[in-house]
Design an enzyme around this catalytic site. Structure first.
Site, PDB file in Angstrom:
ATOM      1  N   ASP A  33       0.831  -1.203   0.000  1.00 19.23           N
ATOM      2  CA  ASP A  33       0.000   0.000   0.000  1.00 19.23           C
ATOM      3  C   ASP A  33       0.869   1.259   0.000  1.00 19.23           C
ATOM      4  OD1 ASP A  33      -2.285   1.483   0.043  1.00 19.23           O
ATOM      5  OD2 ASP A  33      -2.817   1.052   2.130  1.00 19.23           O
ATOM      6  N   ASN A  81     -10.706  -2.992  -6.417  1.00 16.02           N
ATOM      7  CA  ASN A  81      -9.899  -1.972  -7.107  1.00 16.02           C
ATOM      8  C   ASN A  81     -10.479  -1.539  -8.459  1.00 16.02           C
ATOM      9  OD1 ASN A  81      -6.707  -3.206  -5.825  1.00 16.02           O
ATOM     10  ND2 ASN A  81      -7.934  -1.477  -5.126  1.00 16.02           N
TER      11      ASN A  81
HETATM   12  C1  FPP Z   1      -1.891   0.204  -3.324  1.00  9.62           C
HETATM   13  O1  FPP Z   1      -1.418   1.525  -3.322  1.00  9.62           O
HETATM   14  C2  FPP Z   1      -1.339  -0.511  -4.462  1.00  9.62           C
HETATM   15  C3  FPP Z   1      -2.082  -1.094  -5.443  1.00  9.62           C
HETATM   16  C4  FPP Z   1      -3.544  -1.110  -5.487  1.00  9.62           C
HETATM   17  C5  FPP Z   1      -1.419  -1.728  -6.589  1.00  9.62           C
HETATM   18  C6  FPP Z   1      -0.258  -2.598  -6.234  1.00  9.62           C
HETATM   19  C7  FPP Z   1       0.540  -2.815  -7.426  1.00  9.62           C
HETATM   20  C8  FPP Z   1       1.882  -2.801  -7.473  1.00  9.62           C
HETATM   21  C9  FPP Z   1       2.736  -2.610  -6.280  1.00  9.62           C
HETATM   22  C10 FPP Z   1       2.572  -2.962  -8.760  1.00  9.62           C
HETATM   23  C11 FPP Z   1       3.154  -4.329  -8.951  1.00  9.62           C
HETATM   24  C12 FPP Z   1       2.232  -5.235  -9.601  1.00  9.62           C
HETATM   25  C13 FPP Z   1       2.604  -6.270 -10.379  1.00  9.62           C
HETATM   26  C14 FPP Z   1       1.581  -7.228 -10.866  1.00  9.62           C
HETATM   27  C15 FPP Z   1       3.989  -6.505 -10.775  1.00  9.62           C
HETATM   28  P1  FPP Z   1      -2.478   2.706  -3.459  1.00  9.62           P
HETATM   29  O2  FPP Z   1      -2.595   3.073  -4.889  1.00  9.62           O
HETATM   30  O3  FPP Z   1      -3.758   2.310  -2.805  1.00  9.62           O
HETATM   31  O4  FPP Z   1      -1.752   3.827  -2.654  1.00  9.62           O
HETATM   32  P2  FPP Z   1      -2.441   5.016  -1.842  1.00  9.62           P
HETATM   33  O5  FPP Z   1      -3.184   4.363  -0.696  1.00  9.62           O
HETATM   34  O6  FPP Z   1      -1.282   5.830  -1.390  1.00  9.62           O
HETATM   35  O7  FPP Z   1      -3.348   5.740  -2.782  1.00  9.62           O
END
Ligand code: FPP
Length: 262
Positions: A33, A81
């Site tokens: 996250d 998501n």
């Molecule tokens: C959460 O951060 C992250 C995600 C929903 C996506 C996770 C994906 C990756 C780490 C990329 C790697 C993936 C692959 C398949 C190689 P957020 O966007 O919710 O962060 P925030 O809470 O700060 O908005």
């Protein structure tokens, strides 16, 4: 008058040292996250955070494998998501293509096997194809399993398992009193792994949020939790060592009185 002292597990862990010869959790699961916040702090679009997050996945995969972790489960996309803006969802669907097409040679070299769990048939064809190619290219590898949860949701997973079991009962192949924990566990998406590797021993969540977000609800019954304020793109080898140092300091009792099960 009450005074509330809040101490996150990472703060406690700073006083601990990682012991590479100590207990290494066999299965580590991570809720990655904070990509969006990492980007926002740099005045970059949110997707730049996901791109950097992908590089962190590579770093942590290699280090987890070096440490002798057997299964590394990464929550890459939840069934919830899809509610994000189309541009971001499209970017997240293309990430596995970029990731696998570039990283598979290194995974092969490190003897790492790719597995993906989730409702994969709802993903775009190009994402499914990239996943299929990575699974095929690494299927004979015998080292760590890199397990992505993609379009995964734990409640849906449990409902699907119950539906499969109910269908067996309906057909007369199973009695309701034959349903036990082992059977349910076999029908979950982690049923792919051998029994002792199904449940994470350590669950990590980055970015300071302290919730489970519909991840592995059945499987984390006895997991140790580790929450850190670090944003996922900032998480590195030392961060993983801190998480494991915290795990090594825990007294795991599994409802009993001693640590003998470890
Ligand atoms: C959460 O951060 C992250 C995600 C929903 C996506 C996770 C994906 C990756 C780490 C990329 C790697 C993936 C692959 C398949 C190689 P957020 O966007 O919710 O962060 P925030 O809470 O700060 O908005």
């Amino acid at each position: 008058m009450f005074r509330l002292f809040s101490k996150k597990s990472e703060e406690v862990a700073t006083e601990l040292t990682f012991d590479s010869t100590g207990a290494i959790p066999k299965h580590v699961a991570i809720i990655m996250d904070g990509n969006g916040r990492w980007a926002q702090k740099r005045f970059l679009p949110r997707v730049a955070g996901h791109k950097e997050g992908m590089n962190t996945v590579k770093t942590i995969t290699k280090y987890a494998s070096n440490l002798g972790i057997k299964v590394l489960t990464l929550y890459a996309f939840s069934t919830e998501n899809w509610k994000r803006p189309d541009d971001e969802v499209n970017f997240l669907m293309k990430l596995p293509v970029d990731f696998f097409d570039n990283f598979v040679p290194e995974l092969v070299e490190k003897n790492i096997r790719v597995h993906v769990m989730g409702y994969l048939n709802q993903l775009p064809d190009f994402t499914q194809d990239a996943i299929a190619r990575a699974i095929e290219a690494t299927k004979n590898n015998t080292g760590m399993i890199l397990n992505f949860a993609l379009n995964y949701g734990s409640r849906a997973e449990i409902v699907t398992a119950v539906q499969e079991i109910a269908a067996q009962v309906e057909k007369g192949n199973l009695l309701s009193n034959e349903i036990d924990e082992g059977l349910l566990s076999n029908h979950l998406m982690t049923g792919f792994f051998e029994e002792e590797l199904r449940d994470p021993e350590l669950l990590v969540r980055t970015s300071g949020e302290e919730r489970i977000s519909n991840f592995l609800l059945w499987q984390i019954a006895y997991s140790e939790f580790y929450f850190t304020n670090e944003l996922w793109p900032d998480f590195n080898e030392e961060s993983l060592e801190r998480a494991i140092a915290s795990f090594q300091s825990r007294n795991r009792r599994f409802g009993g009185l001693s640590t003998e099960k470890k």
